[in-house]
Design a protein around this motif. Sequence first.
Motif, PDB file in Angstrom:
ATOM      1  N   PHE A  12       0.542  -1.468   0.023  1.00 15.78           N
ATOM      2  CA  PHE A  12      -0.153   0.158   0.189  1.00 15.78           C
ATOM      3  C   PHE A  12       0.689   1.220   0.307  1.00 15.78           C
ATOM      4  O   PHE A  12       0.427   2.208  -0.854  1.00 15.78           O
ATOM      5  N   VAL A  13       2.248   1.301   0.480  1.00 16.46           N
ATOM      6  CA  VAL A  13       2.986   2.998   0.910  1.00 16.46           C
ATOM      7  C   VAL A  13       2.860   2.732  -0.653  1.00 16.46           C
ATOM      8  O   VAL A  13       3.418   3.675  -1.167  1.00 16.46           O
ATOM      9  N   GLU A  14       3.641   1.657  -1.337  1.00 18.06           N
ATOM     10  CA  GLU A  14       4.498   2.008  -2.484  1.00 18.06           C
ATOM     11  C   GLU A  14       3.286   2.678  -3.319  1.00 18.06           C
ATOM     12  O   GLU A  14       3.696   3.215  -4.570  1.00 18.06           O
ATOM     13  N   THR A  15       2.130   2.192  -3.893  1.00 17.36           N
ATOM     14  CA  THR A  15       0.973   2.953  -4.548  1.00 17.36           C
ATOM     15  C   THR A  15       0.728   4.334  -3.945  1.00 17.36           C
ATOM     16  O   THR A  15       0.089   5.337  -4.815  1.00 17.36           O
ATOM     17  N   LEU A  16       1.572   4.884  -2.460  1.00 19.66           N
ATOM     18  CA  LEU A  16       1.521   6.296  -2.934  1.00 19.66           C
ATOM     19  C   LEU A  16       2.940   7.136  -2.982  1.00 19.66           C
ATOM     20  O   LEU A  16       2.965   8.399  -3.298  1.00 19.66           O
ATOM     21  N   ARG A  35       3.077  19.163   7.987  1.00 17.84           N
ATOM     22  CA  ARG A  35       4.179  19.788   8.141  1.00 17.84           C
ATOM     23  C   ARG A  35       5.145  18.712   8.382  1.00 17.84           C
ATOM     24  O   ARG A  35       6.315  18.901   8.180  1.00 17.84           O
ATOM     25  N   GLU A  36       4.443  17.358   8.959  1.00 18.53           N
ATOM     26  CA  GLU A  36       5.545  16.429   8.709  1.00 18.53           C
ATOM     27  C   GLU A  36       4.866  14.878   8.663  1.00 18.53           C
ATOM     28  O   GLU A  36       3.633  14.669   8.703  1.00 18.53           O
ATOM     29  N   LEU A  37       6.059  14.171   8.836  1.00 21.38           N
ATOM     30  CA  LEU A  37       6.083  12.779   8.326  1.00 21.38           C
ATOM     31  C   LEU A  37       7.156  11.909   9.095  1.00 21.38           C
ATOM     32  O   LEU A  37       8.262  12.828   9.092  1.00 21.38           O
ATOM     33  N   GLU A  38       6.868  10.725   9.974  1.00 12.39           N
ATOM     34  CA  GLU A  38       7.743   9.908  10.106  1.00 12.39           C
ATOM     35  C   GLU A  38       7.553   8.898   8.868  1.00 12.39           C
ATOM     36  O   GLU A  38       6.006   7.909   9.000  1.00 12.39           O
ATOM     37  N   SER A  39       8.127   8.160   8.036  1.00 11.62           N
ATOM     38  CA  SER A  39       8.096   6.863   7.747  1.00 11.62           C
ATOM     39  C   SER A  39       9.422   5.826   7.684  1.00 11.62           C
ATOM     40  O   SER A  39      10.703   6.407   8.581  1.00 11.62           O
ATOM     41  N   ALA A  40       9.394   4.622   7.471  1.00 12.24           N
ATOM     42  CA  ALA A  40      10.179   3.599   7.764  1.00 12.24           C
ATOM     43  C   ALA A  40      10.513   2.551   6.619  1.00 12.24           C
ATOM     44  O   ALA A  40      10.098   2.962   5.111  1.00 12.24           O
ATOM     45  N   VAL A  68       9.608  11.844   1.257  1.00 17.32           N
ATOM     46  CA  VAL A  68       9.454  13.683   1.506  1.00 17.32           C
ATOM     47  C   VAL A  68       7.711  12.965   0.142  1.00 17.32           C
ATOM     48  O   VAL A  68       6.723  13.965  -0.029  1.00 17.32           O
ATOM     49  N   ALA A  69       8.197  12.577  -0.508  1.00 22.15           N
ATOM     50  CA  ALA A  69       7.262  12.026  -1.332  1.00 22.15           C
ATOM     51  C   ALA A  69       6.222  11.325  -0.585  1.00 22.15           C
ATOM     52  O   ALA A  69       5.020  11.549  -1.787  1.00 22.15           O
ATOM     53  N   LEU A  70       6.470  10.524   0.006  1.00 26.94           N
ATOM     54  CA  LEU A  70       5.154   9.818   0.588  1.00 26.94           C
ATOM     55  C   LEU A  70       4.428  10.644   1.380  1.00 26.94           C
ATOM     56  O   LEU A  70       3.160  10.822   1.591  1.00 26.94           O
ATOM     57  N   HIS A  71       5.055  11.877   1.476  1.00 27.08           N
ATOM     58  CA  HIS A  71       4.541  13.046   2.507  1.00 27.08           C
ATOM     59  C   HIS A  71       3.196  13.328   1.511  1.00 27.08           C
ATOM     60  O   HIS A  71       1.940  13.339   1.586  1.00 27.08           O
ATOM     61  N   THR A  72       3.645  13.247  -0.164  1.00 28.02           N
ATOM     62  CA  THR A  72       3.313  13.593  -1.020  1.00 28.02           C
ATOM     63  C   THR A  72       2.102  13.211  -1.573  1.00 28.02           C
ATOM     64  O   THR A  72       0.707  14.381  -1.664  1.00 28.02           O
ATOM     65  N   GLY A  73       1.685  11.900  -1.355  1.00 31.74           N
ATOM     66  CA  GLY A  73       1.240  10.774  -1.820  1.00 31.74           C
ATOM     67  C   GLY A  73       0.321  10.852  -1.116  1.00 31.74           C
ATOM     68  O   GLY A  73      -0.683  10.512  -1.098  1.00 31.74           O
ATOM     69  N   TYR A  74       0.465  10.812   0.459  1.00 27.07           N
ATOM     70  CA  TYR A  74      -0.353  10.302   1.637  1.00 27.07           C
ATOM     71  C   TYR A  74      -1.913  11.785   1.512  1.00 27.07           C
ATOM     72  O   TYR A  74      -2.697  10.972   1.662  1.00 27.07           O
ATOM     73  N   GLN A 111      10.675  17.227   8.430  1.00 29.66           N
ATOM     74  CA  GLN A 111       9.719  18.571   8.908  1.00 29.66           C
ATOM     75  C   GLN A 111       9.413  19.511   7.375  1.00 29.66           C
ATOM     76  O   GLN A 111      10.688  19.575   7.032  1.00 29.66           O
ATOM     77  N   ILE A 112       8.546  19.727   7.126  1.00 26.95           N
ATOM     78  CA  ILE A 112       8.576  21.043   6.172  1.00 26.95           C
ATOM     79  C   ILE A 112       8.741  22.418   6.814  1.00 26.95           C
ATOM     80  O   ILE A 112       7.729  22.702   7.177  1.00 26.95           O
ATOM     81  N   LEU A 113      10.057  23.213   5.715  1.00 31.51           N
ATOM     82  CA  LEU A 113      10.228  24.289   6.110  1.00 31.51           C
ATOM     83  C   LEU A 113       9.046  25.150   5.668  1.00 31.51           C
ATOM     84  O   LEU A 113       8.854  26.384   6.072  1.00 31.51           O
ATOM     85  N   GLU A 114       9.093  24.947   4.581  1.00 29.91           N
ATOM     86  CA  GLU A 114       7.875  25.859   3.029  1.00 29.91           C
ATOM     87  C   GLU A 114       7.601  25.514   1.704  1.00 29.91           C
ATOM     88  O   GLU A 114       8.661  24.338   1.517  1.00 29.91           O
ATOM     89  N   GLU A 115       6.804  25.717   1.359  1.00 29.56           N
ATOM     90  CA  GLU A 115       6.582  24.989  -0.041  1.00 29.56           C
ATOM     91  C   GLU A 115       6.561  26.332  -0.560  1.00 29.56           C
ATOM     92  O   GLU A 115       5.075  27.301  -0.129  1.00 29.56           O
ATOM     93  N   LEU A 116       6.285  26.214  -1.980  1.00 31.49           N
ATOM     94  CA  LEU A 116       5.346  27.567  -2.787  1.00 31.49           C
ATOM     95  C   LEU A 116       5.765  27.007  -3.780  1.00 31.49           C
ATOM     96  O   LEU A 116       6.664  26.594  -4.364  1.00 31.49           O
ATOM     97  N   MET A 117       5.024  26.995  -4.919  1.00 30.78           N
ATOM     98  CA  MET A 117       4.208  26.277  -6.319  1.00 30.78           C
ATOM     99  C   MET A 117       5.392  25.577  -6.370  1.00 30.78           C
ATOM    100  O   MET A 117       6.221  25.635  -7.290  1.00 30.78           O
ATOM    101  N   GLY A 118       4.586  24.062  -5.419  1.00 27.14           N
ATOM    102  CA  GLY A 118       5.503  22.625  -6.041  1.00 27.14           C
ATOM    103  C   GLY A 118       6.949  22.782  -5.535  1.00 27.14           C
ATOM    104  O   GLY A 118       7.360  22.004  -6.320  1.00 27.14           O
ATOM    105  N   VAL A 119       7.407  23.641  -5.025  1.00 27.78           N
ATOM    106  CA  VAL A 119       8.668  23.797  -4.393  1.00 27.78           C
ATOM    107  C   VAL A 119       8.942  23.352  -3.540  1.00 27.78           C
ATOM    108  O   VAL A 119       7.903  24.539  -2.186  1.00 27.78           O
TER     109      VAL A 119
END
Length: 147
Positions: A12-16, A35-40, A68-74, A111-119
Amino acid sequence: MEIKLPIFDAAFVETLIPQKKPFVMVDALISFSERELESAFTPDETAIFCENGYFQSAGILEHQAQSVALHTGYKCFLRNEIPPVGYIGAVKSFEVFELPKISEKLQTKIQILEELMGVTLVEISTTAAGKDIAKSVMKTVLNSSST
């Protein structure tokens, strides 16, 4: 569909995330907030970037980026959206203190510090066997054709 955290279903994680085997370097989603995620990830002897019994620095960096991609995917999963493809835009800093042994579980906090226009600017730390093994600050960029 309601999914409760933590998620240890690697399939399932791989689908994200956009990466596919054998280049998948996250296998669990431990916690999530805006703004945060923990993965393994637990590399085995078949994992890319394993050499001489250790998971190498390039693998740690890729694991961090996939976290980071997992954060966006989830986040997209929760919104019932298709996750976009992203890339490492820049690595501001990356330090490895110790290489983990194969079969040692890596746990990574972003920990996401900044997000702007896809960056996205993120600060990332990784532990294994109870020790800090790596930290980085990187920018990831979402593919504009997939946002």
